[in-house]
Design an enzyme around this catalytic site. Structure first.
Site, short mmCIF file in Angstrom:
data_model
loop_
_atom_site.label_atom_id
_atom_site.label_comp_id
_atom_site.label_asym_id
_atom_site.label_seq_id
_atom_site.Cartn_x
_atom_site.Cartn_y
_atom_site.Cartn_z
N THR A 154 47.50 42.25 42.53
CA THR A 154 48.58 41.64 41.74
C THR A 154 49.09 42.55 40.64
OG1 THR A 154 47.63 39.47 42.11
CG2 THR A 154 49.12 39.64 40.26
N ASP A 185 47.04 44.06 49.24
CA ASP A 185 46.47 42.85 48.65
C ASP A 185 44.98 42.92 49.00
OD1 ASP A 185 47.50 39.59 48.14
OD2 ASP A 185 45.43 40.02 48.74
N SER A 186 44.11 42.63 48.06
CA SER A 186 42.69 42.88 48.32
C SER A 186 42.10 41.96 49.39
CB SER A 186 41.88 42.82 47.04
OG SER A 186 41.65 41.50 46.65
N SER A 187 42.86 40.97 49.84
CA SER A 187 42.40 40.17 50.98
C SER A 187 42.33 41.03 52.24
CB SER A 187 43.34 38.99 51.22
OG SER A 187 43.40 38.22 50.06
N ASP A 243 40.80 39.19 44.26
CA ASP A 243 40.22 38.32 45.30
C ASP A 243 38.91 38.86 45.88
OD1 ASP A 243 42.28 36.58 44.93
OD2 ASP A 243 43.37 37.10 46.76
N CYS A 289 24.43 28.37 44.59
CA CYS A 289 24.78 28.21 43.18
C CYS A 289 25.21 29.57 42.61
CB CYS A 289 23.58 27.71 42.39
SG CYS A 289 22.95 26.14 42.95
N THR A 349 31.14 37.29 40.34
CA THR A 349 31.75 36.44 41.36
C THR A 349 33.10 36.00 40.81
OG1 THR A 349 29.59 35.54 41.93
CG2 THR A 349 31.47 34.29 42.67
N1 ASP Z 1 45.76 38.38 46.07
C1 ASP Z 1 45.57 39.32 45.01
C2 ASP Z 1 44.60 40.39 45.47
O1 ASP Z 1 43.43 40.17 45.46
C3 ASP Z 1 45.08 38.65 43.78
C4 ASP Z 1 44.85 39.58 42.62
O2 ASP Z 1 45.22 40.73 42.62
O3 ASP Z 1 44.27 39.14 41.63
O4 ASP Z 1 45.03 41.46 45.85
#
Ligand code: ASP
Length: 343
Positions: free
Chosen positions: A16, A60-62, A93, A281, A168
């Site tokens: 982001t 995007d880190s996804s 992410d 947890c 986390t």
């Molecule tokens: N979807 C974004 C990512 O992980 C969210 C972020 O950057 O915070 O690349």
């Protein structure tokens, strides 16, 4: 506290922090890194030399995967002698996964590698990106008696520096996106930048950096839930080629006592699958044998994940399998804290 001589390498992977809104759809997309840096003239006032490199295609880190971790580790290895510290701009992410992985891959690290990112793009009026980036660079530049103060992989977000492999992502909305419930913070930014020296990782002295790039992705995570049926368990345990499994159990490491579940897990362990007991947890620890519902797991020699996070556990498995650790020593090595990832 910054150091005029410090040279910092900024590695932009995406996230982001460097995104812009697509004009018509309003969707956030990774953008050209030059634009990111152009938006922060303040970087010039930091008093340290900053160079930057960017992933050819910021993501995007996804979309992050172990190949990207290898790229980051290799970049650090190549530039290790030339820089005092590294700041990795990364989407939040999967930041805890990437930074945990890097903590294992960079053995004997004696310089800071600080991951950061933001919840709002750097061009946004209310952005959290500037503070995160500027303070991360300041932290990476900190030196004492000619040595880096931080000598581990850290994650800086919303005024706090964490040990990366203890974090986390806990919030997709608030600026305070990360937590480290089982380990205290390493530093805090308020009016002053306060470093908690007693919490810092101190590597074995004078050993040269060793970069490990072999990672094995034949791993899986299974989260227990009330109603989990045998078909699902059988499916997971019989994934072709599966080498290791993170079993997310309840509370202090507890699982149902159904005979089929226990016998299927036992058989899998006997066949050579490494199963790590990690709690669902975010805080606290697995204590196998404390309840009747974990006694059998202890007896079948499940690996005790104690207070490790799922992110640090799955990446540790990839690292240990990639390092050809096998047989009897696997469990013992997993249960040993390698980079401060478990207590
Ligand atoms: N979807 C974004 C990512 O992980 C969210 C972020 O950057 O915070 O690349």
């Amino acid at each position: 506290m910054g150091n005029k001589q410090s040279k910092i390498l900024l590695i932009y992977t995406g996230g982001t922090i460097g995104m812009v809104k697509e004009y018509q759809s309003g969707v956030l997309k990774a953008f050209d890194f030059k634009k990111v840096v152009d938006n922060i003239p303040e970087l010039g006032q930091l008093g340290c030399a900053i160079d930057s490199v960017s992933f050819k295609k910021p993501i995007d880190s996804s979309n992050m995967n172990p190949t990207h971790w290898v790229s980051m580790a290799t970049l650090i290895e190549k530039n290790y002698a030339a820089y005092d510290g590294f700041v990795i701009l990364h989407g939040s992410d999967t930041m805890s996964y990437s930074s945990s992985a890097l903590s294992y891959m960079l053995e004997n690290l004696a310089k800071p590698v600080i991951f950061t990112g933001s919840q709002l793009p750097i061009g946004d009026l209310r952005t959290d990106a500037k503070e995160n980036l500027i303070t991360s660079i300041q932290i990476a530049a900190l030196k004492e008696k000619g040595q880096s103060v931080i000598r581990e992989v850290g994650l800086y977000f919303e005024n706090k520096l964490f040990r990366a492999n203890r974090t986390t992502k806990i919030n997709a909305e608030q600026f305070e996106a990360f937590a480290s419930l089982n380990y205290p913070i390493l530093a805090e930014s308020g009016v002053h930048l306060k470093v908690y020296h007693e919490n810092l990782w101190r590597p074995v002295k004078n050993k040269p950096l060793k970069v490990h790039i072999a990672l094995d992705d034949r791993v899986a995570i299974l989260k227990l839930f009330p109603g989990l049926n045998r078909e699902l368990l059988t499916g997971v345990l019989n994934i072709p080629g599966l080498k290791a499994l993170v079993l997310e159990t309840y509370g202090a490491g507890n699982a149902p006592t159904d005979a089929w579940l226990l016998s299927d897990l036992k058989k899998a362990v006997e066949k050579g699958l490494y199963i790590v007991n990690v709690t669902q947890c975010s805080g606290g620890s697995v204590i196998m044998g404390r309840y009747e519902t974990s006694r059998e797991l202890e007896h079948m020699s499940l690996i005790n994940g104690r207070d490790i996070t799922t992110e640090a556990a799955i990446t540790k498995l990839m690292y240990l399998l990639g390092s050809q650790v096998s047989g009897k020593s696997f469990g013992t090595i997993f249960e040993t804290s390698l980079r401060g990832e478990m207590t």
